[in-house]
Design an enzyme around this catalytic site. Structure first.
Site, mmCIF file in Angstrom:
data_model
loop_
_atom_site.group_PDB
_atom_site.id
_atom_site.type_symbol
_atom_site.label_atom_id
_atom_site.label_comp_id
_atom_site.label_asym_id
_atom_site.label_seq_id
_atom_site.Cartn_x
_atom_site.Cartn_y
_atom_site.Cartn_z
ATOM 1 N N PRO A 1 -44.300 -46.941 18.013
ATOM 2 C CG PRO A 1 -46.169 -46.727 19.388
ATOM 3 C CD PRO A 1 -45.747 -46.705 17.964
ATOM 4 N N GLY A 2 -42.197 -48.914 20.166
ATOM 5 C CA GLY A 2 -41.589 -50.235 20.368
ATOM 6 C C GLY A 2 -40.678 -50.705 19.265
ATOM 7 C CG HIS B 1 -67.840 -64.684 11.905
ATOM 8 N ND1 HIS B 1 -68.739 -63.667 11.710
ATOM 9 C CD2 HIS B 1 -66.616 -64.102 11.885
ATOM 10 C CE1 HIS B 1 -68.091 -62.532 11.575
ATOM 11 N NE2 HIS B 1 -66.791 -62.767 11.692
ATOM 12 C CD GLU B 2 -63.364 -66.003 13.394
ATOM 13 O OE1 GLU B 2 -62.529 -65.656 12.544
ATOM 14 O OE2 GLU B 2 -64.004 -65.183 14.105
ATOM 15 C CG HIS C 1 -63.362 -63.931 8.533
ATOM 16 N ND1 HIS C 1 -63.736 -62.792 7.886
ATOM 17 C CD2 HIS C 1 -63.778 -63.789 9.830
ATOM 18 C CE1 HIS C 1 -64.364 -61.987 8.754
ATOM 19 N NE2 HIS C 1 -64.408 -62.572 9.929
ATOM 20 C CG ASP D 1 -65.241 -59.066 10.746
ATOM 21 O OD1 ASP D 1 -64.146 -59.031 11.319
ATOM 22 O OD2 ASP D 1 -66.005 -60.048 10.756
HETATM 23 P P1 ATP Z 1 -41.517 -45.891 22.268
HETATM 24 O O1 ATP Z 1 -41.727 -45.102 21.021
HETATM 25 O O2 ATP Z 1 -42.799 -46.514 22.756
HETATM 26 O O3 ATP Z 1 -40.744 -45.178 23.330
HETATM 27 P P2 ATP Z 1 -39.159 -47.254 21.324
HETATM 28 O O4 ATP Z 1 -39.154 -47.198 19.831
HETATM 29 O O5 ATP Z 1 -38.284 -46.324 22.050
HETATM 30 O O6 ATP Z 1 -40.650 -47.189 21.858
HETATM 31 P P3 ATP Z 1 -37.722 -49.258 22.698
HETATM 32 O O7 ATP Z 1 -38.039 -48.709 24.060
HETATM 33 O O8 ATP Z 1 -36.376 -49.012 22.150
HETATM 34 O O9 ATP Z 1 -38.819 -48.761 21.694
HETATM 35 O O10 ATP Z 1 -38.008 -50.814 22.674
HETATM 36 C C1 ATP Z 1 -38.812 -51.460 23.669
HETATM 37 C C2 ATP Z 1 -38.325 -52.880 23.829
HETATM 38 O O11 ATP Z 1 -38.634 -53.636 22.643
HETATM 39 C C3 ATP Z 1 -36.830 -52.999 23.986
HETATM 40 O O12 ATP Z 1 -36.448 -52.938 25.324
HETATM 41 C C4 ATP Z 1 -36.522 -54.342 23.374
HETATM 42 O O13 ATP Z 1 -36.750 -55.381 24.306
HETATM 43 C C5 ATP Z 1 -37.560 -54.485 22.287
HETATM 44 N N1 ATP Z 1 -37.064 -54.041 20.959
HETATM 45 C C6 ATP Z 1 -37.590 -53.048 20.207
HETATM 46 N N2 ATP Z 1 -36.928 -52.935 19.032
HETATM 47 C C7 ATP Z 1 -35.966 -53.860 19.051
HETATM 48 C C8 ATP Z 1 -34.955 -54.233 18.125
HETATM 49 N N3 ATP Z 1 -34.827 -53.613 16.934
HETATM 50 N N4 ATP Z 1 -34.103 -55.231 18.477
HETATM 51 C C9 ATP Z 1 -34.235 -55.853 19.660
HETATM 52 N N5 ATP Z 1 -35.176 -55.559 20.568
HETATM 53 C C10 ATP Z 1 -36.047 -54.589 20.277
#
Ligand code: ATP
Length: 492
Positions: free
Chosen positions: A104-105, A330-331, A334, A405
């Site tokens: 994701p993301g 603890h920290e 680590h 941990d």
């Molecule tokens: P999901 O699998 O959760 O749908 P996704 O892979 O489609 O996620 P995006 O929706 O394309 O992810 O990215 C979410 C946000 O993260 C974007 O709007 C942007 O702000 C930022 N982002 C993610 N990847 C990049 C990247 N390679 N360059 C710039 N911004 C990024």
């Protein structure tokens, strides 16, 4: 829904005939139907909404940081759209689908939007979850309407090409026959396959390219990835160091940055971050600057934002002094194990409670790791056990603070076994007797514990020194920690 309507319709007809055209029973039945809808939570299907109202702006590939391999592969696939003459001259069959696969993301949606911008295509975007209802046939109908809507939209915009982006395609295209209400799921997927098979660019000269995105490629039905449907699978991974630097630059370009900020340093601190995490980091840093009434973002804001993105907001609640001393011990444990095994690896120790953590050691890998040897995994286990062993050495007992941990240490031990790196050799972890698996995990973790006890046993005074410093300053940089270790060594 259909069954309910059919039943009520039949009842209406009988009553209508029986009562010789009186409307009263019909009004009662209609009322009954509405009450049923209200109390059973049933929804009337809204076929027209899927994907048609979404107005998403297209972007350029320059607005996506890193992901060079994914961009290159996607651009190659887009040649099918931008160079139709060359493609047909060579007798190549048109590309119908590209599957973007990754965590994701990482920018899958961005890549699809950039693909639409690059090819000058009309862009329609939907999520797989929008298709699935409990009632057989609704999803399939929605898929049909989605493709029709996509065609209509492209024609309305006078485009030759259309990109149809289906996010979370695993919900819509999961393996058939696996789901409890599988009839609906199967019909929906079948319809998607039918629609994709029908794409040829022939009819109105319109070429539709379907781009799917998923975090769970293993859940997809094989029929979807069969040649002629999603022919290209493009891996969209977490960004590497250079990618993280580029993404930070992109998300900080509209924000006022103070002098001398090293984005390289921030990128090094953010191993494992996705693009979405980095976007959030840039935003949080700006919020922190605003809270301090600063007009520019300083490096300390960016570094604090790293903690915030990893662990969450600082908590108001302060542990009592005794608890705080335990957290510091603890920290420090680590951190000391980490510095002993990999000098220079600690970036920061903090005992500011955030999210679910009372304290935290941030590590700074010298490079991005994609593969680990058994020695590296054993070192990871040792670092994880350093906290509990320190509590035992300094305070004479342990606490529940080590729960997380231990969970992580057990997971790493399991990984060692699964990768054939344990003394069991190559085994199938799922066929391994439970007791043997448990015993092997226990052996790996307790041999790690003995190792750490040996490393820290003679250094209780150093653990206390570092813990006192952490307690005093609340946050200690890796540099200060290393100076303290060197001073202790010289004094000894
Ligand atoms: P999901 O699998 O959760 O749908 P996704 O892979 O489609 O996620 P995006 O929706 O394309 O992810 O990215 C979410 C946000 O993260 C974007 O709007 C942007 O702000 C930022 N982002 C993610 N990847 C990049 C990247 N390679 N360059 C710039 N911004 C990024």
């Amino acid at each position: 829904m259909r069954e309910l309507a059919a039943g009520l319709g039949a009842a209406a007809l009988i009553i209508f005939l029986f009562y010789e055209s009186s409307l009263i029973p019909l009004v009662i039945l209609a009322g009954l139907f509405l009450v049923l809808l209200r109390f059973t939570g049933l929804k009337t299907p809204r076929f027209s909404s899927v994907g048609q109202s979404t107005r998403v702006k297209t972007i350029s590939f320059n607005q996506i940081g890193g992901q060079e391999v994914a961009k290159k592969e996607l651009l190659e696939a887009l040649d099918f759209v931008t160079k139709p003459r060359e493609i047909s001259h060579l007798g190549i069959r048109p590309l119908k689908g590209v599957m973007l696969v990754g965590p994701p993301g990482t920018g899958k949606t961005l890549l699809a939007r950039a693909a639409a911008g690059y090819t000058g295509s009309s862009f329609t975007s939907v999520a797989g979850s929008e298709f699935i209802e409990m009632y057989a046939g609704v999803g399939a109908q929605r898929v049909r309407q989605l493709f029709q809507g996509c065609r209509k939209k492209a024609q309305g915009e006078r485009r030759k090409n259309a990109i149809l982006f289906i996010d979370e395609i695993d919900i819509l295209g999961g393996k058939r026959g696996r789901h409890s209400s599988h009839l609906e799921y199967d019909q929906t997927l079948n319809q998607l396959l039918v629609e994709m098979d029908g794409l040829g660019g022939g009819e109105s000269g319109l070429h539709i390219l379907v781009i799917g995105a998923t975090n769970r490629p293993e859940a997809l039905d094989e029929a979807l990835l069969r040649p002629g449907r999603f022919d290209r699978v493009v891996q969209v991974d977490l960004p590497d160091l250079e990618g993280r630097k580029q993404i930070l630059k992109l998300h900080l370009h509209n924000k006022p940055l103070g002098e001398g900020i090293s984005l390289e340093k921030i990128a090094r601190e953010t191993f494992g971050f996705s693009g979405a995490h980095l976007e959030s980091l840039a935003n949080e840093a700006a919020i922190l600057a605003l809270r301090e009434k600063q007009r520019q973002i300083a490096e300390k804001h960016l570094l604090e934002a790293v903690d915030k993105v990893i662990l969450g907001e600082k908590l108001e609640r302060k542990p009592d002094p005794e608890e705080l001393w335990r957290v510091a011990v603890h920290e420090s444990g680590h951190a000391l194990v980490s510095e002993t095994l990999q000098p220079g690896s600690v970036s920061q120790i903090t005992i500011t409670p955030r999210g679910k953590a009372l304290g935290y050691v941030r590590h700074k890998p010298e490079r991005d790791f994609y593969l680990y040897t058994v020695e590296q995994l054993e070192e990871k286990i040792a670092v994880l056990l350093g906290g509990a062993v320190s509590e035992q050495l300094v305070l004479g007992n342990r606490s529940t603070g080590s729960l997380g941990d231990f969970d992580q240490a057990v997971e790493i031990a399991r990984k060692i076994i699964a990768a054939g790196l344990s003394n069991l050799g190559v085994v199938s972890i799922k066929d391994l007797p439970k007791a043997l698996l448990h015993r092997t995990i226990q052996q790996l973790v307790s041999s790690g514990e003995r190792w750490v006890s040996g490393l820290l046993g003679e250094r209780t005074a150093l653990i206390e020194e570092v813990a006192r410093l952490v307690l005093e300053k609340e946050k200690l940089t890796g540099e200060t920690l290393r100076r303290q270790i060197a001073a202790h060594r010289q004094a000894g």
